[in-house]
Design an enzyme around this catalytic site. Structure first.
Site, mmCIF file in Angstrom:
data_model
loop_
_atom_site.group_PDB
_atom_site.id
_atom_site.type_symbol
_atom_site.label_atom_id
_atom_site.label_comp_id
_atom_site.label_asym_id
_atom_site.label_seq_id
_atom_site.Cartn_x
_atom_site.Cartn_y
_atom_site.Cartn_z
ATOM 1 N N PHE A 1 0.839 -1.204 0.000
ATOM 2 C CA PHE A 1 0.000 0.000 0.000
ATOM 3 C C PHE A 1 0.874 1.254 0.000
ATOM 4 O O PHE A 1 0.555 2.251 0.645
ATOM 5 C CB PHE A 1 -0.932 -0.007 1.218
ATOM 6 C CG PHE A 1 -1.854 -1.203 1.267
ATOM 7 C CD1 PHE A 1 -2.959 -1.280 0.430
ATOM 8 C CD2 PHE A 1 -1.600 -2.257 2.115
ATOM 9 C CE1 PHE A 1 -3.796 -2.396 0.448
ATOM 10 C CE2 PHE A 1 -2.432 -3.377 2.153
ATOM 11 C CZ PHE A 1 -3.537 -3.445 1.314
ATOM 12 N N CYS B 1 -0.979 3.258 -10.573
ATOM 13 C CA CYS B 1 -1.831 2.345 -9.800
ATOM 14 C C CYS B 1 -3.330 2.572 -10.020
ATOM 15 O O CYS B 1 -4.023 1.667 -10.491
ATOM 16 C CB CYS B 1 -1.511 2.481 -8.319
ATOM 17 S SG CYS B 1 0.228 2.190 -8.004
HETATM 18 C C1 UGA Z 1 -1.696 4.705 -4.629
HETATM 19 C C2 UGA Z 1 -2.238 4.418 -3.219
HETATM 20 O O1 UGA Z 1 -2.398 5.655 -2.510
HETATM 21 C C3 UGA Z 1 -1.291 3.512 -2.445
HETATM 22 O O2 UGA Z 1 -1.859 3.177 -1.181
HETATM 23 C C4 UGA Z 1 -1.076 2.227 -3.264
HETATM 24 O O3 UGA Z 1 -0.146 1.355 -2.627
HETATM 25 C C5 UGA Z 1 -0.534 2.573 -4.619
HETATM 26 O O4 UGA Z 1 -1.463 3.445 -5.292
HETATM 27 C C6 UGA Z 1 -0.357 1.283 -5.391
HETATM 28 O O5 UGA Z 1 -1.349 0.605 -5.661
HETATM 29 O O6 UGA Z 1 0.787 0.884 -5.624
HETATM 30 P P1 UGA Z 1 0.144 6.396 -5.665
HETATM 31 O O7 UGA Z 1 -0.379 5.985 -7.003
HETATM 32 O O8 UGA Z 1 1.604 6.423 -5.434
HETATM 33 O O9 UGA Z 1 -0.479 5.436 -4.499
HETATM 34 O O10 UGA Z 1 -0.355 7.871 -5.413
HETATM 35 P P2 UGA Z 1 -1.482 8.627 -4.559
HETATM 36 O O11 UGA Z 1 -0.824 9.492 -3.567
HETATM 37 O O12 UGA Z 1 -2.514 7.709 -4.080
HETATM 38 O O13 UGA Z 1 -2.094 9.585 -5.689
HETATM 39 C C7 UGA Z 1 -2.737 9.051 -6.849
HETATM 40 C C8 UGA Z 1 -3.337 10.153 -7.680
HETATM 41 O O14 UGA Z 1 -4.459 10.724 -7.035
HETATM 42 C C9 UGA Z 1 -2.404 11.309 -7.995
HETATM 43 O O15 UGA Z 1 -2.573 11.681 -9.338
HETATM 44 C C10 UGA Z 1 -2.863 12.415 -7.059
HETATM 45 O O16 UGA Z 1 -2.583 13.694 -7.517
HETATM 46 C C11 UGA Z 1 -4.344 12.138 -7.007
HETATM 47 N N1 UGA Z 1 -5.002 12.646 -5.789
HETATM 48 C C12 UGA Z 1 -4.732 12.084 -4.576
HETATM 49 C C13 UGA Z 1 -5.924 13.670 -5.899
HETATM 50 O O17 UGA Z 1 -6.190 14.199 -6.999
HETATM 51 N N2 UGA Z 1 -6.545 14.113 -4.764
HETATM 52 C C14 UGA Z 1 -6.305 13.573 -3.545
HETATM 53 O O18 UGA Z 1 -6.940 14.011 -2.549
HETATM 54 C C15 UGA Z 1 -5.361 12.533 -3.452
#
Ligand code: UGA
Length: 439
Positions: free
Chosen positions: A152, A263
């Site tokens: 995660f 992801c």
């Molecule tokens: C995500 C999950 O958060 C991890 O728990 C998981 O392990 C991982 O995928 C995976 O499956 O390997 P990640 O893709 O690194 O992690 O990034 P996040 O921080 O979750 O952000 C994902 C996207 O959502 C980004 O584009 C971010 O800008 C966007 N986001 C996130 C938003 O637009 N708003 C938010 O409030 C949060």
């Protein structure tokens, strides 16, 4: 304990380095000889804050090793983690499991003594069963237990996510494997991180359901943001107002240009496919995928509207290219669709990103890459903030404005309060916020 990571990509490398930091003896394996040679010299192929120090100190301490020799490393292993890629299969969105199954066959041929084989890669429900079948077919005498243990980790925060997880999910019902996995995670268990043991299929689904829920939560607030713009409400306050309800929670409620990365886009699609195949469709996630895809293009329309409907021949400066800050990862980044849509309408695009420009250059050759925010803002008709890197959070707005041809700032991450932008004479447009400061 002796642990082996098959696949030294993002998940394998971070997990391997952190396990070594807990005191385990870890071998990271990869087929890519150049990558392994670089890692042996302490060169890290990805940008992840803190990873280089952990790799260097544990390599120096003799606990972390790199090799291309899968069979040799698996022989004496207590646990072998499969952490190879599971890209979306071209055409149908299913996760491509050929690397996972290939690794399973090779491991089966090499194991000696009781060995726990763990799928760390994100794999659809039932993959553990297939891995076990393949391994038993390949080597009927192998004494193995196949376990699911999804990761995660968030890119950019992976080390702290690994060392202080909300939970560790372990899918196995085999008592010997439960014992081994308890020992693997003992340092975290001592730290009071909850260990959730469950059936293998349940564990596999937890990973997809978790990512799909987070993707849906982001998409929900993004749609509420659109509604805010129509009815004159402020999405940041709506997010705060609902997030304070502990049943909802305040995380992952930042409206923005849509989720990207390696992801959420891939895992939501794979869950949709799994559910369709099982004749139990997940309509909320189908809608999430569609809404998020449309959103990226809608962001370009927002920029065009901020320039009075026409960007032909205009220069647009894009701040931030990676899918989120603190990573060099450009996969599925909203910046790509936004830039393409603006170029299709005749805009000249300049861009800057602290870590992502090398990857961006291979994807978008017709962008003018600059040396910083002020560099690309010079003579621009609009600045568009796409990725909220820290260095974009405290820009000298007067200086920025003085450099620009037109004072237009489109803030797709709501970094700047509208009042502050107005005070500096910038015409602005954000996400889900009233365009003019309210009294
Ligand atoms: C995500 C999950 O958060 C991890 O728990 C998981 O392990 C991982 O995928 C995976 O499956 O390997 P990640 O893709 O690194 O992690 O990034 P996040 O921080 O979750 O952000 C994902 C996207 O959502 C980004 O584009 C971010 O800008 C966007 N986001 C996130 C938003 O637009 N708003 C938010 O409030 C949060």
């Amino acid at each position: 304990m002796r642990l082996v990571m098959i696949g030294s990509g993002y998940v394998g490398l971070v997990s391997g380095a952190c396990f070594a930091d807990f005191g385990h003896d870890v071998v990271c394996v990869d087929v890519d000889e150049t990558k392994i040679a670089a890692l042996k010299e302490g060169k890290i192929p990805i940008f992840e804050p803190g990873l280089d120090q952990i790799v260097q100190s544990n390599s120096a301490a003799g606990r972390l090793h790199f090799t291309t020799d899968l069979a040799g490393s698996v022989q004496d292993a207590d646990v072998v983690f499969i952490a190879v890629g599971t890209p979306s299969r071209r055409g149908d969105g299913h996760a491509d499991l050929s690397y996972v199954y290939g690794a399973a066959r090779e491991i089966a041929r090499a194991v000696q003594g009781f060995t726990v084989v763990v799928t760390k890669s994100t794999v659809p429900v039932g993959t553990g069963d297939e891995v076990e079948r393949i391994m038993r077919e390949e080597n009927p005498d192998a004494d193995i237990a196949v376990v699911s243990n999804p990761e995660f980790l968030r890119e950019g925060a992976a080390i702290s996510d690994f060392k202080r997880p909300d939970r560790i999910v372990i899918g196995t019902e085999e008592p010997r494997a439960v014992e081994v996995m308890r020992r693997v995670y003992r340092p975290l268990y001592l730290n009071e991180s909850p260990l959730l043991f469950c059936e293998r299929r349940t564990s596999e689904l937890i990973k997809y359901a978790g990512n799909a829920f987070l993707a849906m939560k982001i998409t929900f607030i993004n749609e509420i943001a659109d509604l805010c713009e129509k009815v004159g409400a402020d999405v940041q306050k709506v997010a705060k107002g609902i997030g304070l309800d502990k049943r909802i929670g305040d995380k992952f409620l930042h409206a923005g240009p849509g989720y990207g990365g390696s992801c959420f886009p891939k895992d939501t699609l794979a869950l949709v496919k799994t559910a369709q195949d099982a004749e139990s469709p997940v309509r909320l996630i189908e809608a999430t995928v569609a809404v998020n895809d449309n959103r990226k293009r809608a962001m370009a329309r927002k920029v065009i509207a901020a320039l009075d409907g026409d960007v032909r021949g205009k220069t647009i400066a894009v701040l931030g290219l990676t899918f989120k800050p603190n990573t060099d990862d450009m996969r599925e980044s909203p910046a790509i669709s936004i830039i393409q849509a603006l170029q299709d309408k005749g805009a000249i695009v300049r861009a800057y990103d602290p870590e992502g420009m090398q990857a961006a250059r291979t994807l978008m050759s017709d962008v003018h890459y600059g040396n910083g925010a002020y560099d690309i803002a010079e003579g621009a008709d609009a600045v568009v903030l796409v990725t909220e890197w820290d260095e974009f959070r405290a820009l000298d707005l007067s200086r920025l404005k003085s450099l620009m041809r037109q004072p237009v700032l489109v803030d797709l991450r709501n970094v700047y309060p509208p009042q502050e932008l107005s005070k500096h004479g910038l015409r602005h447009s954000g996400i889900g916020r009233p365009e003019r400061p309210q009294a």
